[in-house]
Scaffold this motif. Structure first.
Motif, PDB file in Angstrom:
ATOM      1  N   LYS A 182      51.310  42.518  14.420  1.00 36.42           N
ATOM      2  CA  LYS A 182      50.484  41.475  15.007  1.00 36.42           C
ATOM      3  C   LYS A 182      50.217  41.837  16.462  1.00 36.42           C
ATOM      4  O   LYS A 182      51.130  41.810  17.302  1.00 36.42           O
ATOM      5  N   LEU A 183      48.979  42.203  16.758  1.00 30.90           N
ATOM      6  CA  LEU A 183      48.623  42.701  18.082  1.00 30.90           C
ATOM      7  C   LEU A 183      48.022  41.590  18.946  1.00 30.90           C
ATOM      8  O   LEU A 183      47.133  40.856  18.499  1.00 30.90           O
TER       9      LEU A 183
ATOM     10  N   THR B 267      41.528  42.930  27.894  1.00 31.81           N
ATOM     11  CA  THR B 267      40.503  43.646  27.137  1.00 31.81           C
ATOM     12  C   THR B 267      40.221  42.918  25.823  1.00 31.81           C
ATOM     13  O   THR B 267      41.153  42.652  25.052  1.00 31.81           O
ATOM     14  N   PRO B 268      38.956  42.601  25.524  1.00 30.16           N
ATOM     15  CA  PRO B 268      38.632  41.913  24.258  1.00 30.16           C
ATOM     16  C   PRO B 268      39.021  42.775  23.058  1.00 30.16           C
ATOM     17  O   PRO B 268      38.920  44.006  23.093  1.00 30.16           O
ATOM     18  N   GLU B 269      39.438  42.137  21.976  1.00 29.21           N
ATOM     19  CA  GLU B 269      39.873  42.886  20.799  1.00 29.21           C
ATOM     20  C   GLU B 269      38.747  43.719  20.208  1.00 29.21           C
ATOM     21  O   GLU B 269      38.994  44.773  19.602  1.00 29.21           O
ATOM     22  N   GLN B 270      37.504  43.303  20.388  1.00 28.51           N
ATOM     23  CA  GLN B 270      36.386  44.058  19.841  1.00 28.51           C
ATOM     24  C   GLN B 270      36.302  45.464  20.413  1.00 28.51           C
ATOM     25  O   GLN B 270      35.879  46.406  19.731  1.00 28.51           O
ATOM     26  N   VAL B 271      36.737  45.625  21.653  1.00 28.87           N
ATOM     27  CA  VAL B 271      36.764  46.953  22.273  1.00 28.87           C
ATOM     28  C   VAL B 271      37.667  47.877  21.471  1.00 28.87           C
ATOM     29  O   VAL B 271      37.330  49.040  21.197  1.00 28.87           O
ATOM     30  N   TYR B 272      38.822  47.371  21.050  1.00 28.54           N
ATOM     31  CA  TYR B 272      39.751  48.179  20.262  1.00 28.54           C
ATOM     32  C   TYR B 272      39.244  48.382  18.836  1.00 28.54           C
ATOM     33  O   TYR B 272      39.412  49.464  18.263  1.00 28.54           O
ATOM     34  N   LEU B 273      38.620  47.362  18.273  1.00 30.94           N
ATOM     35  CA  LEU B 273      38.085  47.487  16.915  1.00 30.94           C
ATOM     36  C   LEU B 273      36.978  48.531  16.858  1.00 30.94           C
ATOM     37  O   LEU B 273      36.812  49.224  15.847  1.00 30.94           O
ATOM     38  N   ASP B 274      36.221  48.654  17.940  1.00 30.18           N
ATOM     39  CA  ASP B 274      35.162  49.663  17.998  1.00 30.18           C
ATOM     40  C   ASP B 274      35.724  51.063  18.206  1.00 30.18           C
ATOM     41  O   ASP B 274      35.116  52.057  17.792  1.00 30.18           O
ATOM     42  N   GLN B 275      36.890  51.147  18.821  1.00 29.00           N
ATOM     43  CA  GLN B 275      37.459  52.441  19.198  1.00 29.00           C
ATOM     44  C   GLN B 275      38.406  53.021  18.138  1.00 29.00           C
ATOM     45  O   GLN B 275      38.497  54.237  17.979  1.00 29.00           O
TER      46      GLN B 275
ATOM     47  N   PHE C 136      41.871  50.472  12.132  1.00 32.79           N
ATOM     48  CA  PHE C 136      43.163  49.854  11.859  1.00 32.79           C
ATOM     49  C   PHE C 136      43.400  49.684  10.359  1.00 32.79           C
ATOM     50  O   PHE C 136      42.463  49.452   9.597  1.00 32.79           O
ATOM     51  N   SER C 137      44.664  49.771   9.970  1.00 35.91           N
ATOM     52  CA  SER C 137      45.050  49.552   8.574  1.00 35.91           C
ATOM     53  C   SER C 137      45.119  48.055   8.281  1.00 35.91           C
ATOM     54  O   SER C 137      45.230  47.239   9.197  1.00 35.91           O
ATOM     55  N   PRO C 138      45.099  47.667   7.008  1.00 38.45           N
ATOM     56  CA  PRO C 138      45.148  46.243   6.639  1.00 38.45           C
ATOM     57  C   PRO C 138      46.395  45.519   7.137  1.00 38.45           C
ATOM     58  O   PRO C 138      46.373  44.305   7.326  1.00 38.45           O
ATOM     59  N   ASN C 139      47.502  46.265   7.333  1.00 40.70           N
ATOM     60  CA  ASN C 139      48.740  45.625   7.810  1.00 40.70           C
ATOM     61  C   ASN C 139      48.801  45.510   9.335  1.00 40.70           C
ATOM     62  O   ASN C 139      49.841  45.161   9.899  1.00 40.70           O
ATOM     63  N   MET C 140      47.667  45.798  10.008  1.00 40.12           N
ATOM     64  CA  MET C 140      47.582  45.689  11.466  1.00 40.12           C
ATOM     65  C   MET C 140      46.449  44.728  11.799  1.00 40.12           C
ATOM     66  O   MET C 140      45.311  44.952  11.398  1.00 40.12           O
ATOM     67  N   SER C 141      46.765  43.675  12.529  1.00 37.44           N
ATOM     68  CA  SER C 141      45.728  42.695  12.846  1.00 37.44           C
ATOM     69  C   SER C 141      45.949  42.107  14.240  1.00 37.44           C
ATOM     70  O   SER C 141      47.069  42.077  14.749  1.00 37.44           O
ATOM     71  N   PHE C 142      44.854  41.653  14.837  1.00 37.97           N
ATOM     72  CA  PHE C 142      44.927  40.961  16.124  1.00 37.97           C
ATOM     73  C   PHE C 142      45.158  39.476  15.862  1.00 37.97           C
ATOM     74  O   PHE C 142      44.699  38.928  14.869  1.00 37.97           O
ATOM     75  N   THR C 143      45.862  38.857  16.767  1.00 41.33           N
ATOM     76  CA  THR C 143      46.191  37.441  16.602  1.00 41.33           C
ATOM     77  C   THR C 143      45.533  36.598  17.680  1.00 41.33           C
ATOM     78  O   THR C 143      45.401  37.038  18.823  1.00 41.33           O
ATOM     79  N   SER C 144      45.135  35.395  17.315  1.00 40.64           N
ATOM     80  CA  SER C 144      44.567  34.459  18.280  1.00 40.64           C
ATOM     81  C   SER C 144      45.648  33.555  18.869  1.00 40.64           C
ATOM     82  O   SER C 144      45.386  32.785  19.792  1.00 40.64           O
ATOM     83  N   LEU C 145      46.878  33.635  18.321  1.00 43.25           N
ATOM     84  CA  LEU C 145      47.982  32.861  18.872  1.00 43.25           C
ATOM     85  C   LEU C 145      48.338  33.394  20.256  1.00 43.25           C
ATOM     86  O   LEU C 145      48.074  34.550  20.574  1.00 43.25           O
ATOM     87  N   ASN C 146      48.937  32.548  21.095  1.00 44.70           N
ATOM     88  CA  ASN C 146      49.379  33.074  22.385  1.00 44.70           C
ATOM     89  C   ASN C 146      50.610  33.955  22.174  1.00 44.70           C
ATOM     90  O   ASN C 146      51.230  33.948  21.107  1.00 44.70           O
TER      91      ASN C 146
END
Length: 447
Positions: A314-315, A320-328, A331-341
């Motif tokens: 859980k990243l 830096t916005p997560e979209q920057v990393y998604l574009d770069q 990621f595998s299905p077991n790796m995701s960004f979280t909106s939680l603090n």
């Protein structure tokens, strides 16, 4: 470096503390500014320019300087984790100057008296461009070159000096026309040197609240020589005894007093942390922007390829916005960004991983095992001196070392891990802050 000075406004300013902050940022993050100017940031400042403007002309006992990144969603309100509890639990009237780094509806913010810092920053930008176009630093060429060589990075020295001189001038003029507070509370004093000097020249007490990492590895607080205290806070309220001891014994930073406060947000989320499973199956990860985040993500991807489907990652992004990393990255299905603090996701996972983010120290007090990726030796440099001896902290450099650690970690209860970190995060924040506010009111407001 005390001889690094600039004469302006009939005063002599020691500028080495100003430059030190930027050299540190450039060295660790690859960029000298924590917040980069952009069209989006400019638009946010324009929209918030007059927010709470009438509050400028009202009389307050105290002022607070914070930013919207300090806000955490608690009970459907965006609470400033450093100041809102404090401001709402005192009879003193306190105004919060907030740097708007995102946009939220006013009814979702519990802060009673709030004003945007945008108008101050606009005034500083205009003043710097009109009256401080070029600062003559030619007398310090040799010293500045020496600093560049020692740090291995180059910064825009002229821009830094202009920034803090403009800060000082604008705040000095403001204090001449507005009702002055008796005290000022702030975080990140090393980005507000100009304000602090203006406050202290008017006899206003300045108190810093610890916002993150402190210690010998944080150059913004570590001083080996004595400097004029006029641009430093009078005192600092820290999270625990360890950091209080640092100010008393390990640095010559000219802060008169360090008082142990604790942390509102750590106390709040410790009660919500979930006990770890028998084996570690989920890990929260806090990123740190720039090349640090890129290096950490590359490590995670490498580990994930070598040991697929071992961990649910859980990243959590920082600036830096997560979209920057998604574009770069892919990621595998077991790796995701979280909106939680960060506190929520740390509490809901089995362990926490970062390079040298303060969340590592906080995670221990939330009862979680801490895993430090030693990217470019920075975990060893920044965090190992602080928490390296804690048996719940593990440092690694390779995927194989990391897998070996995961295999042998024994389950421990939340309270056992949190207690191991009690010298860094003192418990019972609410009682401490109540006592300090009563003391402050007796000393200043009732005079």
């Amino acid at each position: 470096m005390q001889e690094l000075t600039v004469s302006k406004f009939g005063r002599v300013f020691q500028i080495y503390p100003w430059l030190k902050v930027r050299y540190f940022a450039k060295y660790t993050m690859g960029k000298e500014a924590f917040y980069e100017k952009s069209n989006k940031m400019l638009l946010l400042q324009i929209r918030s320019l007059l927010k709470g403007f009438s509050n400028y002309f009202k009389r307050f006992d105290g002022w607070v300087f914070s930013n919207s990144n300090e806000r955490v969603l608690l009970n459907k309100k965006y609470v400033d984790k450093s100041f809102d509890y404090l401001m709402s639990n005192t009879s003193m009237k306190i105004l919060c100057f907030e740097l708007q780094l995102d946009q939220r509806k006013r009814n979702l913010i519990p802060t009673k008296y709030l004003v945007s810092r945008a108008i101050l920053m606009l005034a500083e930008e205009i003043y710097a461009k009109v009256f401080l176009r070029k600062i003559d630093l030619s007398a310090h060429t040799v010293l500045l070159k020496q600093l560049e060589q020692e740090m291995g990075v180059v910064i825009d020295v002229n821009s830094v000096v202009r920034k803090f001189l403009a800060q000082y001038r604008v705040m000095s003029l403001l204090l001449r026309v507005l009702p002055n507070p008796k005290f000022v509370l702030l975080t990140v004093s090393y980005t507000l040197f100009g304000y602090i000097q203006a406050f202290k020249e008017r006899g206003i007490r300045v108190i810093e609240l610890q916002h993150g990492l402190i210690g010998t590895s944080h150059s913004s607080f570590l001083y080996k020589s004595e400097y004029n205290p006029i641009q430093f806070p009078d005192e600092i309220w820290v999270n625990g005894e360890r950091d209080a001891g640092f100010f008393e014994n390990e640095t010559k930073v000219p802060i008169k007093k360090a008082k142990v406060l604790g942390s509102y947000i750590v106390d709040f989320y410790k009660e919500k942390s979930k006990e770890k499973k028998e084996i570690i199956s989920s890990i929260s990860v806090t990123l740190q922007d720039g090349n640090l985040s890129e290096g950490l993500i590359e490590f995670l991807l490498t580990f994930n390829r070598q040991f697929p489907n071992q961990i649910e990652w859980k990243l959590k992004t920082r600036r830096t916005p997560e979209q920057v990393y998604l574009d770069q990255f892919e990621f595998s299905p077991n790796m995701s960004f979280t909106s939680l603090n960060a506190y929520e996701i740390i509490g809901q996972t089995d362990a926490h991983l970062t390079i040298f983010s303060t969340t590592a120290i906080e995670a221990l007090s939330l009862g979680k095992v801490v895993l430090l990726y030693d990217f470019n030796g920075l975990a060893s440099e920044m965090l190992v001196p602080i928490i390296g001896e804690n048996k719940h902290v593990f440092v690694f450099k390779t995927p194989l070392e990391f897998m070996e650690i995961l295999t042998h970690i024994q389950p421990e209860r939340i309270d056992e891990i949190a207690n191991s970190n009690s010298n860094i995060y003192h418990a019972d924040y609410k009682k401490q802050v109540s006592d300090y506010l009563i003391e402050l009111e007796n000393e200043l407001v009732k005079k």
